[in-house]
Motif scaffolding. Structure first.
Motif, PDB file in Angstrom:
ATOM      1  N   THR A  35       0.833  -1.210   0.000  1.00 42.57           N
ATOM      2  CA  THR A  35       0.000   0.000   0.000  1.00 42.57           C
ATOM      3  C   THR A  35       0.864   1.255   0.000  1.00 42.57           C
ATOM      4  O   THR A  35       0.594   2.222  -0.725  1.00 42.57           O
ATOM      5  N   VAL A 418      -3.527   0.629   8.315  1.00 37.23           N
ATOM      6  CA  VAL A 418      -3.640   1.618   7.236  1.00 37.23           C
ATOM      7  C   VAL A 418      -4.536   2.781   7.643  1.00 37.23           C
ATOM      8  O   VAL A 418      -4.293   3.933   7.286  1.00 37.23           O
ATOM      9  N   ALA A 424      -0.422   5.976   4.581  1.00 40.07           N
ATOM     10  CA  ALA A 424      -1.058   4.899   3.824  1.00 40.07           C
ATOM     11  C   ALA A 424      -2.576   5.009   3.797  1.00 40.07           C
ATOM     12  O   ALA A 424      -3.256   4.025   3.543  1.00 40.07           O
ATOM     13  N   THR A 429      -5.947   2.347  -2.884  1.00 40.34           N
ATOM     14  CA  THR A 429      -4.624   1.734  -2.941  1.00 40.34           C
ATOM     15  C   THR A 429      -4.568   0.473  -2.091  1.00 40.34           C
ATOM     16  O   THR A 429      -3.985  -0.544  -2.494  1.00 40.34           O
ATOM     17  N   PHE A 430      -5.184   0.523  -0.900  1.00 35.69           N
ATOM     18  CA  PHE A 430      -5.203  -0.663  -0.039  1.00 35.69           C
ATOM     19  C   PHE A 430      -6.008  -1.780  -0.698  1.00 35.69           C
ATOM     20  O   PHE A 430      -5.622  -2.955  -0.638  1.00 35.69           O
ATOM     21  N   ALA A 433      -3.812  -3.384  -3.180  1.00 35.55           N
ATOM     22  CA  ALA A 433      -2.812  -4.225  -2.536  1.00 35.55           C
ATOM     23  C   ALA A 433      -3.410  -5.555  -2.082  1.00 35.55           C
ATOM     24  O   ALA A 433      -2.802  -6.622  -2.239  1.00 35.55           O
TER      25      ALA A 433
END
Length: 465
Positions: A35, A418, A424, A429-430, A433
């Motif tokens: 991430t 996160v 993060a 984005t997480f 990932a």
């Protein structure tokens, strides 16, 4: 039956809670790292493109043939209608129009005489859409026909005062000139504009122009100007002294900035003078280039294509080598252009992707290693389960439940981290990932799980014995 297998998997995880916890923590750390790196890649790419756009990477230049001034204004309006265009500027560039400016400042004065120091440079007439840092481009072919025809971005960086498009009674001057004269912003300047494409040259004076700022010119002609000294006695000029080797024509791309309307008035005066002499101007007194800025670097190719199509529809043909008036040439600046910006962006993406792939490889290797260890520990049980009637699919479900339970625990831990860590906080984005980690772990673990299931139960029991 399926619930029983899944429950058995969770019971096994509970028995080996320490190993399961370590696995979940390792997965969580990998997800946080992925991430972080993916987020940083996107952030750095955005910063890179922003820096390039600030220095002119989203800009290109359209050089025109002998297009009348009214047609140039219509072209500007038409280009503005393109959706991806941020701005269009048509400056009056002295190196293209054959204009020079003698800019002088009074350095000594009494009731009898007046002394002035000044410098000869080229001149640039701009309006409010002009950005000094990214909208001035020079083509040394205009000064030297033997030089290659290529536009070069030449930023005008502020050094004092306010560097912006000047109003009708204002002027912006290179810092080298003001340092030579020894004055600061707020001083009054006198500018003699000279049209060189006539014999004798046509000159007109503009007095009491307020100096609002100075700039540093970034380019090969940095600090290159022709100084002069002027003496006036009792209101009349007596003497102007220049260097013996001072050239008569346009010899530098170092400009002063004047209001575009003032330059337009001067060019109108030039036309009247030429008409009074009964001669025709050797060059059309109109802007020779259009500075087009797209809204972003990525939109430049699209805007270029639409601009080319628009100019073709208006009867102009693209030909960079012809002297035909009804032509244009689209040029990308030699420095800070969109191709360089996109190349640097791809380099950054490639470097960041390497680390992301490395982390995903570690996730895949960890998942595969855990399954190998589990298969070897449960080798005999695999044979027994299949011998008593469990299908290979159900056995696969049992091991998949163990794997995805550990992955789910790692995802939960990573999600909590996160949401707390400032570097993060990006749901998209997480999510990316998590998706790629699940895919990598599944692809790595599947061959390990299929290895024992592809063998007969008797073979598994015989090997165990």
């Amino acid at each position: 039956m399926y619930r029983g297998l899944i429950w058995l998997a969770f019971v096994d995880l509970k028995r080996a809670w320490l190993r399961s916890l370590v696995t979940a923590l390792a997965i969580a750390l990998a997800l946080i790292a992925v991430t972080f790196f993916v987020g940083q890649i996107g952030l750095r790419q955005a910063e890179l493109l922003t820096d390039y756009e600030a220095s002119g990477a989203a800009t290109f230049v359209i050089e025109l043939g002998s297009v009348p001034a009214n047609d140039v204004a219509n072209l500007v309006q038409s280009l503005h209608s393109i959706s991806g265009v941020q701005s269009v500027d048509a400056p009056y560039n002295g190196t293209q129009l054959g204009l020079v400016a003698d800019t002088s400042f009074v350095v000594f004065e009494n009731e009898k005489q007046q002394e002035s120091l000044g410098a000869r440079t080229t001149v640039l007439g701009v309006d409010r859409s002009f950005d000094p840092v990214r909208d001035y481009y020079v083509n040394f072919h205009d000064l030297n026909p033997e030089a290659p025809a290529a536009v070069l971005g030449a930023p005008l960086l502020a050094t004092s005062g306010t560097v912006r498009p000047p109003d009708r009674n204002e002027i912006v001057v290179p810092s080298g000139v003001t340092d030579y004269v020894g004055i600061r912003p707020a001083a009054e300047a006198t500018v003699d504009l000279t049209y060189l494409n006539a014999d004798p040259p046509i000159v007109r004076r503009y007095e009491k122009l307020n100096l609002i700022g100075t700039f540093e010119f970034v380019g090969p002609d940095q600090g290159r100007f022709e100084p002069f000294w002027r003496l006036a006695a009792r209101g009349s000029e007596v003497l102007t002294v220049r260097r013996p080797d001072a050239p008569e024509g346009v010899a530098t791309t170092l400009p002063i900035l004047l209001n575009k309307q003032l330059l337009k008035e001067f060019l109108g005066f030039v036309g009247e003078e030429l008409a009074a002499r009964g001669i025709q101007a050797p060059k059309e007194a109109a802007a020779k280039e259009l500075v087009v800025r797209a809204k972003s670097v990525r939109e430049v190719p699209t805007v270029e294509g639409e601009a080319t199509s628009l100019l073709d529809q208006l009867g102009l043909k693209q030909d960079c080598g012809a002297a035909n008036p009804a032509t244009f040439c689209l040029r990308v600046p030699e420095r800070n252009n969109f191709e360089t910006a996109l190349l640097e962006q791809r380099k950054l993406e490639t470097g960041g992707s390497f680390f992301v792939l490395l982390l995903l490889g570690l996730v895949a290797a960890g998942a595969a290693g855990q399954q190998i260890q589990l298969i070897l520990a449960r080798w005999r049980e695999l044979g027994i389960l299949q011998a008593v009637g469990f299908s290979p699919f159900r056995v696969l479900l049992y091991f998949a439940a163990r794997l995805y339970a550990a992955l789910a625990a790692g995802i939960v831990i990573a999600a909590v981290a996160v949401s707390i860590l400032p570097f993060a906080r990006s749901a998209s984005t997480f999510g990316f990932a998590v998706a790629v980690a699940l895919v990598a772990a599944s692809i790595a673990a599947l061959p390990v799980l299929l290895w024992p299931l592809a063998q007969a139960p008797a073979q598994l029991l015989r090997v165990s014995a």
